[in-house]
Design a protein around this motif. Structure first.
Motif, mmCIF file in Angstrom:
data_model
loop_
_atom_site.group_PDB
_atom_site.id
_atom_site.type_symbol
_atom_site.label_atom_id
_atom_site.label_comp_id
_atom_site.label_asym_id
_atom_site.label_seq_id
_atom_site.Cartn_x
_atom_site.Cartn_y
_atom_site.Cartn_z
ATOM 1 N N VAL A 15 -2.920 -10.939 0.002
ATOM 2 C CA VAL A 15 -2.246 -9.787 -0.600
ATOM 3 C C VAL A 15 -0.862 -10.224 -1.072
ATOM 4 O O VAL A 15 -0.150 -10.953 -0.378
ATOM 5 C CB VAL A 15 -2.148 -8.629 0.408
ATOM 6 C CG1 VAL A 15 -1.285 -7.486 -0.142
ATOM 7 C CG2 VAL A 15 -3.550 -8.116 0.760
ATOM 8 N N GLY A 28 -4.778 -12.041 -3.915
ATOM 9 C CA GLY A 28 -5.352 -10.714 -3.792
ATOM 10 C C GLY A 28 -4.515 -9.703 -4.556
ATOM 11 O O GLY A 28 -3.610 -10.066 -5.315
ATOM 12 N N PRO A 29 -4.745 -8.416 -4.351
ATOM 13 C CA PRO A 29 -3.977 -7.383 -5.055
ATOM 14 C C PRO A 29 -2.547 -7.294 -4.535
ATOM 15 O O PRO A 29 -2.239 -7.745 -3.428
ATOM 16 C CB PRO A 29 -4.759 -6.097 -4.742
ATOM 17 C CG PRO A 29 -5.437 -6.394 -3.437
ATOM 18 C CD PRO A 29 -5.789 -7.853 -3.474
ATOM 19 N N SER A 30 -1.673 -6.702 -5.335
ATOM 20 C CA SER A 30 -0.275 -6.521 -4.951
ATOM 21 C C SER A 30 -0.068 -5.126 -4.393
ATOM 22 O O SER A 30 -0.725 -4.159 -4.812
ATOM 23 C CB SER A 30 0.648 -6.724 -6.159
ATOM 24 O OG SER A 30 0.522 -8.025 -6.671
ATOM 25 N N GLY A 31 0.876 -5.013 -3.463
ATOM 26 C CA GLY A 31 1.271 -3.720 -2.929
ATOM 27 C C GLY A 31 2.677 -3.380 -3.357
ATOM 28 O O GLY A 31 3.509 -4.273 -3.567
ATOM 29 N N SER A 71 -1.990 -1.781 4.284
ATOM 30 C CA SER A 71 -3.177 -0.943 4.062
ATOM 31 C C SER A 71 -4.225 -1.687 3.240
ATOM 32 O O SER A 71 -5.428 -1.553 3.478
ATOM 33 C CB SER A 71 -2.784 0.359 3.361
ATOM 34 O OG SER A 71 -1.998 1.168 4.207
ATOM 35 N N LEU A 72 -3.777 -2.497 2.277
ATOM 36 C CA LEU A 72 -4.712 -3.320 1.511
ATOM 37 C C LEU A 72 -5.417 -4.321 2.426
ATOM 38 O O LEU A 72 -6.621 -4.584 2.273
ATOM 39 C CB LEU A 72 -3.975 -4.056 0.398
ATOM 40 C CG LEU A 72 -3.486 -3.197 -0.770
ATOM 41 C CD1 LEU A 72 -2.543 -4.005 -1.678
ATOM 42 C CD2 LEU A 72 -4.665 -2.673 -1.584
ATOM 43 N N GLU A 95 2.010 -0.358 2.187
ATOM 44 C CA GLU A 95 0.887 -0.384 1.253
ATOM 45 C C GLU A 95 0.172 -1.737 1.310
ATOM 46 O O GLU A 95 -1.054 -1.794 1.242
ATOM 47 C CB GLU A 95 1.404 -0.116 -0.159
ATOM 48 C CG GLU A 95 0.313 0.061 -1.207
ATOM 49 C CD GLU A 95 0.889 0.430 -2.556
ATOM 50 O OE1 GLU A 95 0.581 -0.267 -3.542
ATOM 51 O OE2 GLU A 95 1.665 1.405 -2.609
ATOM 52 N N MET A 96 0.936 -2.809 1.462
ATOM 53 C CA MET A 96 0.328 -4.132 1.571
ATOM 54 C C MET A 96 -0.529 -4.243 2.823
ATOM 55 O O MET A 96 -1.639 -4.792 2.792
ATOM 56 C CB MET A 96 1.428 -5.208 1.574
ATOM 57 C CG MET A 96 2.190 -5.295 0.257
ATOM 58 S SD MET A 96 3.649 -6.358 0.351
ATOM 59 C CE MET A 96 2.849 -7.962 0.487
ATOM 60 N N MET A 129 -8.038 -2.512 4.419
ATOM 61 C CA MET A 129 -9.193 -2.175 3.583
ATOM 62 C C MET A 129 -10.066 -3.385 3.282
ATOM 63 O O MET A 129 -11.095 -3.254 2.619
ATOM 64 C CB MET A 129 -8.696 -1.563 2.265
ATOM 65 C CG MET A 129 -8.004 -0.221 2.435
ATOM 66 S SD MET A 129 -7.108 0.284 0.925
ATOM 67 C CE MET A 129 -8.458 0.409 -0.236
ATOM 68 N N ARG A 169 -9.076 -6.041 1.480
ATOM 69 C CA ARG A 169 -8.784 -6.614 0.163
ATOM 70 C C ARG A 169 -8.133 -8.000 0.248
ATOM 71 O O ARG A 169 -7.986 -8.667 -0.766
ATOM 72 C CB ARG A 169 -7.867 -5.668 -0.615
ATOM 73 C CG ARG A 169 -8.432 -4.255 -0.784
ATOM 74 C CD ARG A 169 -9.571 -4.227 -1.779
ATOM 75 N NE ARG A 169 -10.080 -2.892 -1.951
ATOM 76 C CZ ARG A 169 -9.548 -1.978 -2.772
ATOM 77 N NH1 ARG A 169 -8.484 -2.284 -3.489
ATOM 78 N NH2 ARG A 169 -10.073 -0.781 -2.876
#
Length: 309
Positions: free
Chosen positions: A192, A220-223, A231-232, A228-229, A235, A237
């Motif tokens: 992340v 991975g995706p950015s928060g 939480s990713l 929020e990071m 999940m 991610r």
């Protein structure tokens, strides 16, 4: 020795490239600007500017002289500002901030010591986020920030907190049952990412592009925020290297934190803009050094280490 007016005219004209604008900027007449330039050129023995009816350009000699004098003039102005600050004493208001809840307790220790030493200076404390921490320093909204190192382009003070790195994982992840992992596992899982506004040096330290063995690390995706990071991560991610204090401040049932046995510790301390090194900031950093040296906030990784200003 050059006269002050000569230096001011040279630097202003090099920037403005226009006699009229230079005169307006310095509160002079255009004729006076021309007179100063001619006098300076006679002293140097060479043209400093090429003038036509349409343009003004510094000659190589003029450009080099301005480049050499600029830092010296800035240093003199900074020295004068520091002297004024010192003469006035530590008064007024100092605006400090923390990034991450775990930095607040040690920051408040420094604030308390600073307040005892400088009762005539009010300290305002606020919290900032990943998205606005750098901007708050750059626009002058805050004077000092307690945050993680590295913090590109900023002055840093003594280390107030050290903590081991751990890997944040979903609670059901296969690695969650391990006693520890290596940094090399980052090559096997998306990591992340921090927000785009985060500095390059910080990202390289926390979410590297390659493992120590040279294997590429998938992104991975950015928060937008740290919560929020996490939480990713929960999940599924991606995974995220973080400090061990996350176990205390983010004890989520959907997350697991596994020590990274071959990673250097995370260090946190005061950060400030070099151009804003006022006497108030200096006094605060001195208080931070005392807290770091004796009454700092210990973590599970051992005593607080003291660093240089």
């Amino acid at each position: 020795m050059l006269e002050r007016l000569e230096v001011e005219v040279l630097l202003a004209l090099t920037e403005e490239l226009h006699f009229g604008r230079t005169a307006e900027r310095l509160g002079l007449t255009t004729g006076r600007v021309s007179q100063v330039v001619r006098k300076l050129e006679r002293r140097i023995g060479a043209p400093l500017f090429e003038r036509t009816s349409r343009s003004v350009r510094p000659t190589p000699v003029g450009r080099q002289l301005a480049a050499d004098l600029g830092p010296a003039v800035a240093a003199m102005a900074e020295a004068l500002r520091r002297a004024v600050d010192a003469g006035r004493g530590v008064t007024g208001e100092l605006r400090v901030a923390f990034l991450g809840e775990w930095t607040a307790p040690v920051l408040l220790k420094v604030v308390a010591l600073f307040g005892e030493r400088h009762p005539d200076c009010r300290v305002a404390v606020r919290e900032v986020q990943l998205s606005n921490s750098r901007a708050s320093l750059e626009d002058g909204s805050i004077d000092v920030l307690v945050a993680s190192y590295p913090f590109d382009g900023m002055a840093v003070g003594p280390v107030l907190l050290t903590e081991r790195r751990v890997l944040a994982l979903p609670a059901g992840h296969p690695l969650a049952a391990e006693a520890s992992v290596s940094l090399d596992v980052l090559a096997d899982h998306p990591v992340v990412q921090y927000p785009a506004v985060t500095s390059v040096g910080f990202k390289r330290d926390r979410t590297p592009d390659r493992t120590p063995s040279g294997r590429p690390v998938p992104k991975g995706p950015s928060g937008g925020t740290f919560s929020e990071m996490l939480s990713l991560v929960a999940m599924g991610r991606g995974v995220l290297p973080v400090g061990e204090l996350c176990r205390l401040y983010y004890p989520r049932p959907d997350l697991a934190y596994v020590p990274i046995h071959d990673a250097p510790p995370i260090e946190r301390g005061p950060v400030w803009r070099p151009g804003n090194t006022t006497e108030r900031v200096r006094a605060f950093v001195r208080a931070a050094a005392e807290v770091a040296g004796g009454a700092g906030q210990p973590t599970s990784s051992g005593p607080v280490k003291s660093g240089g200003v």
